[in-house]
Design a protein around this motif. Structure first.
Motif, mmCIF file in Angstrom:
data_model
loop_
_atom_site.group_PDB
_atom_site.id
_atom_site.type_symbol
_atom_site.label_atom_id
_atom_site.label_comp_id
_atom_site.label_asym_id
_atom_site.label_seq_id
_atom_site.Cartn_x
_atom_site.Cartn_y
_atom_site.Cartn_z
ATOM 1 N N ALA A 46 0.767 -1.205 -0.076
ATOM 2 C CA ALA A 46 -0.080 0.007 0.166
ATOM 3 C C ALA A 46 0.761 1.439 0.136
ATOM 4 O O ALA A 46 0.511 2.371 -0.656
ATOM 5 N N LYS A 47 2.176 1.075 0.518
ATOM 6 C CA LYS A 47 2.919 2.359 0.959
ATOM 7 C C LYS A 47 3.784 2.440 -0.554
ATOM 8 O O LYS A 47 4.017 3.803 -0.871
ATOM 9 N N TYR A 48 4.309 1.289 -0.997
ATOM 10 C CA TYR A 48 5.257 1.507 -1.992
ATOM 11 C C TYR A 48 4.925 0.881 -3.476
ATOM 12 O O TYR A 48 5.783 1.298 -4.250
ATOM 13 N N GLY A 49 3.804 0.107 -3.624
ATOM 14 C CA GLY A 49 3.566 -0.086 -4.731
ATOM 15 C C GLY A 49 3.723 -1.565 -4.933
ATOM 16 O O GLY A 49 4.081 -2.368 -3.954
ATOM 17 N N THR A 50 3.750 -2.458 -6.167
ATOM 18 C CA THR A 50 3.621 -3.732 -6.244
ATOM 19 C C THR A 50 5.120 -4.466 -6.153
ATOM 20 O O THR A 50 5.463 -5.352 -6.378
ATOM 21 N N VAL A 51 6.213 -3.601 -6.274
ATOM 22 C CA VAL A 51 7.740 -3.819 -6.358
ATOM 23 C C VAL A 51 8.366 -2.969 -5.370
ATOM 24 O O VAL A 51 8.472 -1.753 -5.419
ATOM 25 N N PHE A 52 8.936 -3.640 -4.282
ATOM 26 C CA PHE A 52 9.518 -2.730 -3.244
ATOM 27 C C PHE A 52 10.606 -3.576 -2.495
ATOM 28 O O PHE A 52 10.777 -4.627 -2.900
ATOM 29 N N LYS A 53 11.576 -2.725 -1.951
ATOM 30 C CA LYS A 53 12.963 -3.405 -1.397
ATOM 31 C C LYS A 53 12.747 -3.602 0.283
ATOM 32 O O LYS A 53 12.100 -2.669 0.728
ATOM 33 N N THR A 54 13.362 -4.329 0.773
ATOM 34 C CA THR A 54 13.360 -4.586 2.228
ATOM 35 C C THR A 54 14.638 -5.225 2.509
ATOM 36 O O THR A 54 15.529 -5.456 1.583
ATOM 37 N N HIS A 55 14.759 -5.578 3.968
ATOM 38 C CA HIS A 55 16.119 -6.537 4.304
ATOM 39 C C HIS A 55 15.416 -7.473 5.190
ATOM 40 O O HIS A 55 14.900 -7.076 6.404
ATOM 41 N N ILE A 56 15.306 -8.548 4.877
ATOM 42 C CA ILE A 56 15.051 -9.836 5.578
ATOM 43 C C ILE A 56 15.899 -10.969 5.551
ATOM 44 O O ILE A 56 16.337 -11.325 4.590
ATOM 45 N N LEU A 57 15.796 -11.802 6.701
ATOM 46 C CA LEU A 57 16.478 -13.043 6.754
ATOM 47 C C LEU A 57 17.953 -12.825 6.331
ATOM 48 O O LEU A 57 18.562 -13.999 5.740
ATOM 49 N N GLY A 58 18.635 -11.731 6.756
ATOM 50 C CA GLY A 58 19.941 -11.569 6.362
ATOM 51 C C GLY A 58 20.472 -10.938 5.276
ATOM 52 O O GLY A 58 21.598 -11.040 4.953
ATOM 53 N N CYS A 59 19.469 -10.672 4.480
ATOM 54 C CA CYS A 59 19.879 -10.343 2.849
ATOM 55 C C CYS A 59 18.801 -9.217 2.544
ATOM 56 O O CYS A 59 17.570 -9.164 2.655
#
Length: 411
Positions: free
Chosen positions: A66-79
């Motif tokens: 809802a905030k960034y659209g259908t493609v967005f970046k993050t950092h999960i599970l160490g990567c």
């Protein structure tokens, strides 16, 4: 004195907040230097947004979308990870493995399920291991060998239910693991399963965790569980090789494969056994079928045609079209597998964004299952929709994976 303590505490809190803000800002600046990345929030240094992802996966994804659209970046599970909830992009990625895209499962999964498990390998290794598994669980083998055994093991397990009040979810989970276990090592004594099960439970909790090997962490428990399971399986494999007794189970077929194309190393055999047990147990644990009146009618009608104690056969299985529809609809609503993790082997441009080499892409397919254009009234349990067979083969049906990652044990 009391005033001094209050001032000190207030200063420490203020300092803590400043440090937290500085760390978040530093992490944001660190990744914003890269050009062409999709929007998103990388969270904390090292941890990223792993805690929120593990605790509130689906709701976390909805909020980010809802905030960034259908493609967005993050950092999960160490990567660092780019998440795609775009159906067209997800289909493209699943159908184009190898073009700078390979499986990218988190380190915790590789360490605990094994780096040779079918979900982690690609290219020639994936083709060989997939061929080996299809020779074990493909439709022809199910028809002639597995289905009669599943029937026998299930009947044996159900005998223990007579006259008892049971928790259907918990007991069905237990049955799924036990039946899978017996398919793999049929003639091992009950005591072996009783030792194996607690270690397998430890393994389960560690598969999705941060790979921090400190006593008390889920990863530590999972890694210890795997080490003990590997030791137990190696012992059985040694006994099988030294014995002239014929065995008729999955382990025997893996050890004595006559097809040179599908011969696996001991490490590969162990990783496939762990993966088969994990996949079967985890999916049933997260998804228990909703059996309504239509499903029961189909079963009772089938039972009336059978003699007391007579096993079901392939024709019976194939005739249960409504049961199949119930399984598909339950799998759609429960969404046992939320998506697939892919890793980039080179800088890759997708949807106008440049994803750096070594980043992961989370092909998040869960939301497709609730698309009202594909599934009218998507949150209504409606198995009748699956009686239209074309629904199983539409371009965005990823309930059992897609492309070369279609589940070999789908049937």
């Amino acid at each position: 004195m009391a005033v001094l303590v209050v001032v000190i505490v207030a200063c420490l809190l203020a300092l803590g907040l400043c440090i937290c803000f500085a760390m978040l800002k530093w992490n944001e600046i660190r990744y914003s230097r890269r050009k062409g990345l999709p929007p998103g929030n990388m969270g904390w240094p090292v941890l990223g947004q792993t805690t929120e992802f593990l605790k509130h996966g689906p709701s976390c994804m909805k909020k980010q979308r809802a905030k960034y659209g259908t493609v967005f970046k993050t950092h999960i599970l160490g990567c660092p990870t780019v998440i795609s909830v775009d159906p067209e992009l997800n289909r493209y990625i699943l159908m184009n493995e190898g073009k700078g895209l390979v499986p990218g499962y988190p380190q915790s999964m590789l360490d605990i399920l094994g780096k040779c498990n079918i979900a982690a390998v690609h290219g020639a290794a994936h083709k060989r291991i997939r061929g080996s598994l299809l020779s074990l669980v493909g439709p022809l083998v199910i028809k002639d060998e597995l289905l009669p055994k599943i029937d026998k093991f299930t009947r044996f397990f159900l005998q223990n239910w007579h006259g008892k009040t049971i928790d259907i979810q918990e007991t069905t989970n237990e049955m799924a693991l036990w039946v899978s276990f017996k398919q793999i090592v049929e003639k091992e004594p009950t005591t072996f399963y009783e030792i194996f099960k607690p270690e397998f439970d430890k393994l389960l909790v560690g598969t999705l965790s941060l790979p921090i090997n400190i006593p008390g962490t889920n990863y530590h428990h999972g890694f210890k569980g795997r080490k003990r399971i590997v030791k137990m399986l190696k012992q059985i494999m040694g006994q099988r090789r030294a014995s002239s007794i014929p065995y008729d189970d999955i382990l025997c077929r893996l050890l004595r494969s006559k097809d040179s194309k599908y011969i696996l190393s001991d490490e590969e055999i162990i990783d496939q056994i762990i993966t088969i047990l994990y996949s079967g147990y985890e999916t049933v644990r997260d998804c228990l079928d909703d059996f309504d009146d239509g499903c029961q009618e189909e079963h009772f009608a089938l039972r009336e045609k059978k003699k007391p104690g007579e096993s079901i056969d392939w024709d019976d299985y194939k005739s249960m079209s409504f049961t199949r529809a119930v399984i598909f609809e339950t799998s759609r609503l429960a969404t046992v597998v939320n998506g697939v993790l892919i890793k980039t082997t080179e800088d890759t441009v997708l949807n106008g964004f440049t994803i750096p080499r070594g980043w992961r892409i989370y092909v998040y397919t869960r939301e497709i299952n609730y698309d009202p254009f594909l599934y009218p009234e998507p949150f209504t349990f409606n198995p009748w929709r699956w009686l239209d067979k074309s629904l199983e083969s539409h371009n965005y049906c990823f309930i059992f994976g897609g492309g070369s990652r279609l589940c070999p044990g789908k049937e």
